[in-house]
Design a protein around this motif. Structure first.
Motif, PDB file in Angstrom:
ATOM      1  N   ALA A   1      -6.308  13.746 -12.747  1.00 25.20           N
ATOM      2  CA  ALA A   1      -5.288  13.415 -11.659  1.00 25.20           C
ATOM      3  C   ALA A   1      -5.914  13.452 -10.184  1.00 25.20           C
ATOM      4  N   VAL A   2      -6.711  14.584 -10.080  1.00 29.85           N
ATOM      5  CA  VAL A   2      -7.590  14.669  -8.744  1.00 29.85           C
ATOM      6  C   VAL A   2      -8.194  13.404  -8.731  1.00 29.85           C
ATOM      7  N   HIS A   3      -9.086  12.781  -9.715  1.00 25.47           N
ATOM      8  CA  HIS A   3      -9.809  11.689  -9.580  1.00 25.47           C
ATOM      9  C   HIS A   3      -9.009  10.697  -9.244  1.00 25.47           C
ATOM     10  N   ARG A   4      -7.968  10.248  -9.873  1.00 28.56           N
ATOM     11  CA  ARG A   4      -7.030   9.138  -9.488  1.00 28.56           C
ATOM     12  C   ARG A   4      -6.574   9.178  -8.198  1.00 28.56           C
ATOM     13  N   GLY A   5      -6.314  10.381  -7.703  1.00 24.02           N
ATOM     14  CA  GLY A   5      -5.667  10.622  -6.178  1.00 24.02           C
ATOM     15  C   GLY A   5      -6.899  10.050  -5.389  1.00 24.02           C
ATOM     16  N   LYS A   6      -8.266  10.446  -5.722  1.00 24.04           N
ATOM     17  CA  LYS A   6      -9.268  10.120  -5.010  1.00 24.04           C
ATOM     18  C   LYS A   6      -9.584   8.601  -4.886  1.00 24.04           C
ATOM     19  N   GLN A   7      -9.487   8.149  -6.255  1.00 18.81           N
ATOM     20  CA  GLN A   7      -9.642   6.714  -6.332  1.00 18.81           C
ATOM     21  C   GLN A   7      -8.590   5.918  -5.553  1.00 18.81           C
ATOM     22  N   ALA A   8      -7.371   6.358  -5.685  1.00 17.86           N
ATOM     23  CA  ALA A   8      -6.316   5.557  -4.896  1.00 17.86           C
ATOM     24  C   ALA A   8      -6.393   5.818  -3.418  1.00 17.86           C
ATOM     25  N   ARG A   9      -7.127   6.734  -2.834  1.00 18.30           N
ATOM     26  CA  ARG A   9      -7.342   6.989  -1.418  1.00 18.30           C
ATOM     27  C   ARG A   9      -8.454   6.311  -1.070  1.00 18.30           C
ATOM     28  N   ALA A  10      -9.493   6.000  -2.012  1.00 15.82           N
ATOM     29  CA  ALA A  10     -10.594   5.141  -1.534  1.00 15.82           C
ATOM     30  C   ALA A  10     -10.051   3.669  -1.543  1.00 15.82           C
ATOM     31  N   GLN A  11      -9.291   3.401  -2.369  1.00 18.27           N
ATOM     32  CA  GLN A  11      -8.749   1.934  -2.530  1.00 18.27           C
ATOM     33  C   GLN A  11      -8.013   1.686  -1.316  1.00 18.27           C
ATOM     34  N   LEU A  12      -7.016   2.531  -1.162  1.00 16.87           N
ATOM     35  CA  LEU A  12      -6.177   2.360   0.131  1.00 16.87           C
ATOM     36  C   LEU A  12      -6.996   2.142   1.455  1.00 16.87           C
ATOM     37  N   GLU A  13      -8.130   3.131   1.706  1.00 22.15           N
ATOM     38  CA  GLU A  13      -9.233   2.976   2.741  1.00 22.15           C
ATOM     39  C   GLU A  13      -9.550   1.579   2.640  1.00 22.15           C
ATOM     40  N   GLN A  14     -10.094   1.036   1.569  1.00 19.32           N
ATOM     41  CA  GLN A  14     -10.928  -0.192   1.385  1.00 19.32           C
ATOM     42  C   GLN A  14      -9.834  -1.234   2.041  1.00 19.32           C
ATOM     43  N   GLU A  15      -8.757  -1.205   1.516  1.00 16.84           N
ATOM     44  CA  GLU A  15      -7.824  -2.134   1.979  1.00 16.84           C
ATOM     45  C   GLU A  15      -7.322  -2.335   3.427  1.00 16.84           C
ATOM     46  N   LYS A  16      -7.190  -0.845   3.830  1.00 17.23           N
ATOM     47  CA  LYS A  16      -7.084  -0.728   5.324  1.00 17.23           C
ATOM     48  C   LYS A  16      -8.034  -1.460   5.931  1.00 17.23           C
TER      49      LYS A  16
ATOM     50  N   ARG B   1       0.849  -1.296  -0.063  1.00 19.28           N
ATOM     51  CA  ARG B   1      -0.231   0.201   0.026  1.00 19.28           C
ATOM     52  C   ARG B   1       1.040   1.236   0.059  1.00 19.28           C
ATOM     53  N   LYS B   2       1.934   1.259   0.560  1.00 25.14           N
ATOM     54  CA  LYS B   2       2.867   2.471   0.842  1.00 25.14           C
ATOM     55  C   LYS B   2       3.351   2.790  -0.658  1.00 25.14           C
ATOM     56  N   GLU B   3       3.932   1.620  -1.182  1.00 25.18           N
ATOM     57  CA  GLU B   3       4.346   1.671  -2.549  1.00 25.18           C
ATOM     58  C   GLU B   3       3.485   2.184  -3.457  1.00 25.18           C
ATOM     59  N   LEU B   4       2.196   1.499  -3.382  1.00 27.08           N
ATOM     60  CA  LEU B   4       1.161   1.817  -4.361  1.00 27.08           C
ATOM     61  C   LEU B   4       0.846   3.478  -4.054  1.00 27.08           C
ATOM     62  N   GLN B   5       0.712   4.124  -2.876  1.00 26.48           N
ATOM     63  CA  GLN B   5       0.385   5.349  -2.507  1.00 26.48           C
ATOM     64  C   GLN B   5       1.455   6.317  -3.011  1.00 26.48           C
ATOM     65  N   GLU B   6       2.710   5.728  -2.963  1.00 24.81           N
ATOM     66  CA  GLU B   6       3.878   6.482  -3.502  1.00 24.81           C
ATOM     67  C   GLU B   6       3.934   6.571  -4.990  1.00 24.81           C
ATOM     68  N   GLN B   7       3.702   5.575  -5.373  1.00 29.46           N
ATOM     69  CA  GLN B   7       3.720   5.647  -7.109  1.00 29.46           C
ATOM     70  C   GLN B   7       2.397   6.342  -7.700  1.00 29.46           C
ATOM     71  N   ARG B   8       1.204   6.127  -6.767  1.00 33.49           N
ATOM     72  CA  ARG B   8       0.358   7.029  -7.333  1.00 33.49           C
ATOM     73  C   ARG B   8       0.547   8.545  -7.190  1.00 33.49           C
ATOM     74  N   GLU B   9       0.901   8.891  -5.887  1.00 33.75           N
ATOM     75  CA  GLU B   9       1.334  10.273  -5.769  1.00 33.75           C
ATOM     76  C   GLU B   9       2.381  10.826  -6.867  1.00 33.75           C
ATOM     77  N   MET B  10       3.340  10.102  -7.064  1.00 32.92           N
ATOM     78  CA  MET B  10       4.374  10.376  -7.907  1.00 32.92           C
ATOM     79  C   MET B  10       3.683  10.662  -9.454  1.00 32.92           C
ATOM     80  N   GLU B  11       2.680   9.519  -9.899  1.00 35.97           N
ATOM     81  CA  GLU B  11       1.962   9.663 -10.992  1.00 35.97           C
ATOM     82  C   GLU B  11       1.353  10.918 -11.226  1.00 35.97           C
ATOM     83  N   ALA B  12       0.528  11.163  -9.864  1.00 41.38           N
ATOM     84  CA  ALA B  12      -0.310  12.479 -10.026  1.00 41.38           C
ATOM     85  C   ALA B  12       0.575  13.719 -10.114  1.00 41.38           C
ATOM     86  N   ALA B  13       1.508  13.450  -9.512  1.00 36.60           N
ATOM     87  CA  ALA B  13       2.668  14.834  -9.659  1.00 36.60           C
ATOM     88  C   ALA B  13       3.154  14.915 -10.877  1.00 36.60           C
TER      89      ALA B  13
END
Length: 412
Positions: free
Chosen positions: A391-406, A186-198
Motif C-alpha cells: 500500500a505504501v509503495h502504491r502510494g509512492k508510485q501514485a505520487r511519483a506519477q502525479l508529479e510526472q504528469e504535473k 489526476r484528482k480522481e486518480l489521487q482520490e481513487q488511489r488514496e481510497m484504495e490505499a485506505a
C-alpha cells in the motif's frame, strides 16, 4: 441683407445663419471656387452617411421583426418568455436530433449558454442574442448543433464556446479543457488511489485483527483441550494408582499371615506358590534366597510393603510376569543367570523406554503444534506487513506519477 448706404460693410445685427456671399479672392477679388467644392463634397458625404444609417436602421428593424416573429412562433403560450417545454421546437429548429429521453440534457446545455439571469426561461433579449449567434443562418445552426452534441456527451463544458469565437478561442479552449480534464483526472486518480490505499490498510488491519482473534481463540481452545486432557489423564492415573495400591495391599495382607507388616522368609512360600512354583523345603530355601536377593533392598531379611509393591509390579501383576519370573528364579537357582531379576528388569526397562518414547512423541506433537501455530502467526504477520508495504509503495508510485504528469502539463 445687402450692405446699407453702399458702404460695403455688413449691416449690424444681421440674422445668424443667413446666407453669406461667397468669399472673395485676395488676389483679384473673385469668388473662391475651392471652398465651394469642399462644401459640396461634405454635403454629399453627409447625405451618403445618412443613407447608410437609414439602410442600417432598416436592416436592424427588419432583423428585429424577424427575431420577434421567431420568438412569437416559439412562444406558444404568449407569456413573453420561452419556458423549458417550448425549447423542444427551438432545438428542432437548430437541427438537433432529439427525443423525449435526450431533450432534458440538450435544453440544459442551451439554457446554460443563454439563460443569463438564471431564471429558467429565455426572455426576448436572451432569445435575440441566441437568434443572432445561432439561428441567423444555416452554418451557425449546424455548428451549434454539433457543439450541443459535444456538450451533452461531456466532451466540452459549454456548447457556445466554439460558435462565438471559433477562430480565436479554439486553441485556447481545447488547451483549457485538456488542462481541466487532466486536473480532474489526476484528482480522481489521487482520490481513487488514496481510497484504495485506505481500503487495503483497513483490510490489512481487519485481517490482522481477525488473525489475532482466531489465533487467540485457537490458543484458548487448545489450552482448554490440553487442560481437559491433562485432567482426564490425571484422573485416570489417580484411579489407576489407587486401584493398583489396593490390589498390592490386598496381596500383601494375604501373604502377611502374622500381620506383622512384613513378609518373612517363611511367608514367601505362599508367594512361590502364587508364582506357580511347587518346591520342596530344600528348593524353597534357594528360591527364597534368590527372591530376597532381588527385592530385599535394605537387607533386613524380610520384605516391607514398599519392597513388596515393587516385587508385585514387576512379577505378580499379570500371568505373563508371574510365569516369566518363575522361569528366571529357576534359572537363577540352577546357576544359569546370577540374578533372577535381570531379564524382568530389562523387560521393564524396555517397557519404560517404550512409554518414554510414546511420551516423547506426544511432546514432539505438542511442540510441533506450538511451532506450527507460531509459524502461522509469523506468516500472517508477514502477510499483513507485506500488504502494508505494498500500500505504501502504491502510494509512492501514485505520487511519483502525479508529479510526472504535473511536470508534463507545466511543460506543455
Amino acid at each position: 441683407i445687402c450692405a446699407s448706404g453702399g458702404t460695403g460693410q455688413p449691416q449690424t445685427g444681421a440674422r445668424q445663419g443667413a446666407f453669406q456671399p461667397a468669399a472673395m479672392s485676395e488676389a483679384d477679388g473673385s469668388p473662391d471656387v475651392t471652398d465651394t467644392v469642399d462644401m459640396s463634397e461634405e454635403a454629399a458625404a453627409v447625405k451618403i452617411q445618412a443613407m447608410q444609417r437609414g439602410k442600417q436602421a432598416r436592416r436592424e428593424h427588419e432583423e428585429l421583426l424577424r427575431v420577434k416573429a421567431a420568438f412569437e412562433k416559439f412562444d406558444t403560450d404568449g407569456s413573453g418568455s420561452l419556458e423549458i417545454a417550448e425549447l423542444y421546437d427551438v432545438l428542432k429548429e437548430v437541427g438537433v436530433d432529439i427525443d423525449t429521453d435526450t431533450f432534458a440534457d440538450y435544453q440544459l446545455a442551451l439554457m446554460e449558454d443563454y439563460d443569463a439571469d438564471d431564471s429558467g426561461t429565455l426572455d426576448f433579449r436572451e432569445f435575440r442574442k441566441f437568434h443572432e449567434q445561432v439561428l441567423a443562418n444555416e452554418s451557425t445552426r449546424k455548428a451549434y448543433a454539433r457543439e450541443l452534441d459535444a456538450a451533452v456527451k461531456g466532451l466540452v463544458s459549454s456548447a457556445l464556446s466554439n460558435v462565438i469565437e471559433r477562430q480565436e478561442m479554439e486553441g485556447a479552449a481545447l488547451k483549457i479543457q485538456a488542462v481541466h480534464r487532466g486536473k480532474q483526472a489526476r484528482k480522481e486518480l489521487q482520490e481513487q488511489r488514496e481510497m484504495e490505499a485506505a481500503a487495503v490498510k483497513i483490510q490489512a488491519v481487519h485481517r490482522g485483527k481477525q488473525a489475532r482473534a482466531q489465533l487467540e481463540q485457537e490458543k484458548a481452545e487448545l489450552n482448554a483441550a490440553a487442560l481437559k486432557i491433562q485432567a482426564v489423564h490425571r484422573g485416570k492415573q489417580t484411579r489407576q494408582s489407587v486401584d493398583k495400591t489396593r490390589r498390592v495391599k490386598a496381596a500383601f495382607d494375604a501373604f502377611d499371615a502374622d500381620g506383622s507388616g512384613e513378609l518373612e522368609v517363611d511367608e514367601l512360600r505362599e508367594v512361590m506358590a502364587h508364582l506357580g512354583l511347587e518346591l520342596t523345603k530344600g528348593e524353597f530355601d534357594h528360591y527364597a534366597a534368590a527372591l530376597m536377593e532381588d527385592y530385599d533392598t535394605d537387607n533386613s531379611g524380610s520384605l516391607d510393603f514398599w519392597e513388596f509393591e515393587k516385587f508385585y509390579e514387576q512379577c505378580l501383576a499379570s500371568d505373563d510376569l508371574r510365569a516369566a519370573y518363575a522361569n528366571e528364579l529357576d534359572a537363577a537357582v540352577k546357576g544359569v543367570v546370577s540374578g533372577a531379576l535381570s531379564n524382568v528388569i530389562e523387560r521393564r526397562q524396555k517397557e519404560d523406554e517404550e512409554e518414554m518414547e510414546g511420551a516423547a512423541l506426544k511432546i514432539q506433537a505438542v511442540h510441533r503444534g506450538k511451532q506450527a501455530r507460531k509459524q502461522l502467526q509469523e506468516r500472517r504477520e508477514m502477510e499483513a506487513a507485506a500488504v502494508k508495504i505494498q500500500a505504501v509503495h502504491r502510494g509512492k508510485q501514485a505520487r511519483a506519477q502525479l508529479e510526472q504528469e504535473k511536470a508534463e502539463l507545466n511543460a506543455a
